[in-house]
Design a protein around this motif. Sequence first.
Motif, short mmCIF file in Angstrom:
data_model
loop_
_atom_site.label_atom_id
_atom_site.label_comp_id
_atom_site.label_asym_id
_atom_site.label_seq_id
_atom_site.Cartn_x
_atom_site.Cartn_y
_atom_site.Cartn_z
N MET A 152 13.96 4.22 -4.48
CA MET A 152 13.12 3.04 -4.49
C MET A 152 13.24 2.39 -5.88
O MET A 152 13.09 3.04 -6.89
N GLU A 153 13.52 1.12 -5.90
CA GLU A 153 13.64 0.39 -7.15
C GLU A 153 12.28 0.00 -7.68
O GLU A 153 11.29 -0.05 -6.96
N PHE A 154 12.24 -0.33 -9.00
CA PHE A 154 10.98 -0.70 -9.64
C PHE A 154 10.34 -1.90 -8.96
O PHE A 154 9.13 -1.92 -8.73
N ALA A 155 11.14 -2.90 -8.60
CA ALA A 155 10.59 -4.10 -7.96
C ALA A 155 9.94 -3.74 -6.63
O ALA A 155 8.89 -4.27 -6.28
N GLU A 156 10.55 -2.82 -5.88
CA GLU A 156 9.97 -2.38 -4.62
C GLU A 156 8.68 -1.62 -4.86
O GLU A 156 7.71 -1.77 -4.12
N LEU A 157 8.64 -0.77 -5.91
CA LEU A 157 7.44 -0.03 -6.24
C LEU A 157 6.32 -0.98 -6.62
O LEU A 157 5.19 -0.83 -6.16
N ASN A 158 6.61 -1.97 -7.46
CA ASN A 158 5.60 -2.96 -7.83
C ASN A 158 5.05 -3.66 -6.60
O ASN A 158 3.85 -3.87 -6.48
N SER A 159 5.92 -4.04 -5.68
CA SER A 159 5.49 -4.71 -4.47
C SER A 159 4.63 -3.77 -3.63
O SER A 159 3.59 -4.18 -3.10
N ALA A 160 5.03 -2.52 -3.51
CA ALA A 160 4.27 -1.55 -2.74
C ALA A 160 2.89 -1.33 -3.37
O ALA A 160 1.88 -1.28 -2.67
N VAL A 161 2.85 -1.21 -4.68
CA VAL A 161 1.57 -1.02 -5.37
C VAL A 161 0.70 -2.25 -5.19
O VAL A 161 -0.50 -2.14 -4.91
N GLY A 162 1.27 -3.43 -5.31
CA GLY A 162 0.51 -4.67 -5.13
C GLY A 162 -0.10 -4.77 -3.74
O GLY A 162 -1.30 -5.04 -3.59
N PHE A 163 0.73 -4.53 -2.73
CA PHE A 163 0.22 -4.57 -1.36
C PHE A 163 -0.80 -3.46 -1.12
O PHE A 163 -1.79 -3.66 -0.41
N GLY A 164 -0.55 -2.30 -1.70
CA GLY A 164 -1.50 -1.20 -1.56
C GLY A 164 -2.85 -1.54 -2.17
O GLY A 164 -3.90 -1.23 -1.59
N LEU A 165 -2.84 -2.21 -3.32
CA LEU A 165 -4.10 -2.61 -3.96
C LEU A 165 -4.84 -3.66 -3.13
O LEU A 165 -6.06 -3.59 -2.98
N VAL A 166 -4.09 -4.62 -2.58
CA VAL A 166 -4.72 -5.62 -1.71
C VAL A 166 -5.33 -4.93 -0.49
O VAL A 166 -6.47 -5.22 -0.09
N THR A 167 -4.60 -3.98 0.09
CA THR A 167 -5.11 -3.23 1.24
C THR A 167 -6.39 -2.49 0.88
O THR A 167 -7.39 -2.55 1.60
N MET A 168 -6.38 -1.81 -0.26
CA MET A 168 -7.54 -1.03 -0.69
C MET A 168 -8.78 -1.92 -0.83
O MET A 168 -9.84 -1.61 -0.30
N VAL A 169 -8.63 -3.04 -1.52
CA VAL A 169 -9.77 -3.92 -1.76
C VAL A 169 -10.25 -4.57 -0.47
O VAL A 169 -11.44 -4.56 -0.16
N THR A 170 -9.33 -5.09 0.33
CA THR A 170 -9.75 -5.79 1.55
C THR A 170 -10.35 -4.83 2.56
O THR A 170 -11.33 -5.17 3.23
N TRP A 171 -9.82 -3.61 2.69
CA TRP A 171 -10.41 -2.66 3.62
C TRP A 171 -11.77 -2.19 3.12
O TRP A 171 -12.66 -1.91 3.92
#
Length: 141
Positions: free
Chosen positions: A1-20
């Motif tokens: 997994m590349e850094f850009a993919e990790l950043n994207s995954a972390v970003g989406f994960g954070l949005v998921t965490m807050v919205t849920w």
Amino acid sequence: MEFAELNSAVGFGLVTMVTWGVWIVVGNAASESIDPRTAAAISYLTAGLLALGFVLVSDASLAVTMRGGVLAGVAGVFTGIGLISMYMGFAHGSTTVVSTLGAMYFIVAAVISMGVLGEAVTLTRVVGIAFAVVGVVLVAR
């Protein structure tokens, strides 16, 4: 997994965490105002329309294989059962307990992934699961 993919995954994960997290609090308030089953249905109807709208305005493929369609449908059945159970739990108990136990779904997924899908069982994963269980016990008390 590349850094850009990790950043994207972390970003989406954070949005998921807050919205849920917001979803659970608002869902609890809704289930105190109307029948929890009705609140669950309105919640997922709204979510379904939002998801459908996103598919239509994005570049999502509309091609569906039999296997993919059946698996997505089965996932929807389990999602619906979990949603209704969560809203019913709000009506009968503490939001903290219901949401904390519900948030442990990742443990179920990890155990199934390791036991059925053949993902590696490592000491780190086992310790992580144990810590998660201890965390749930502490939060739910």
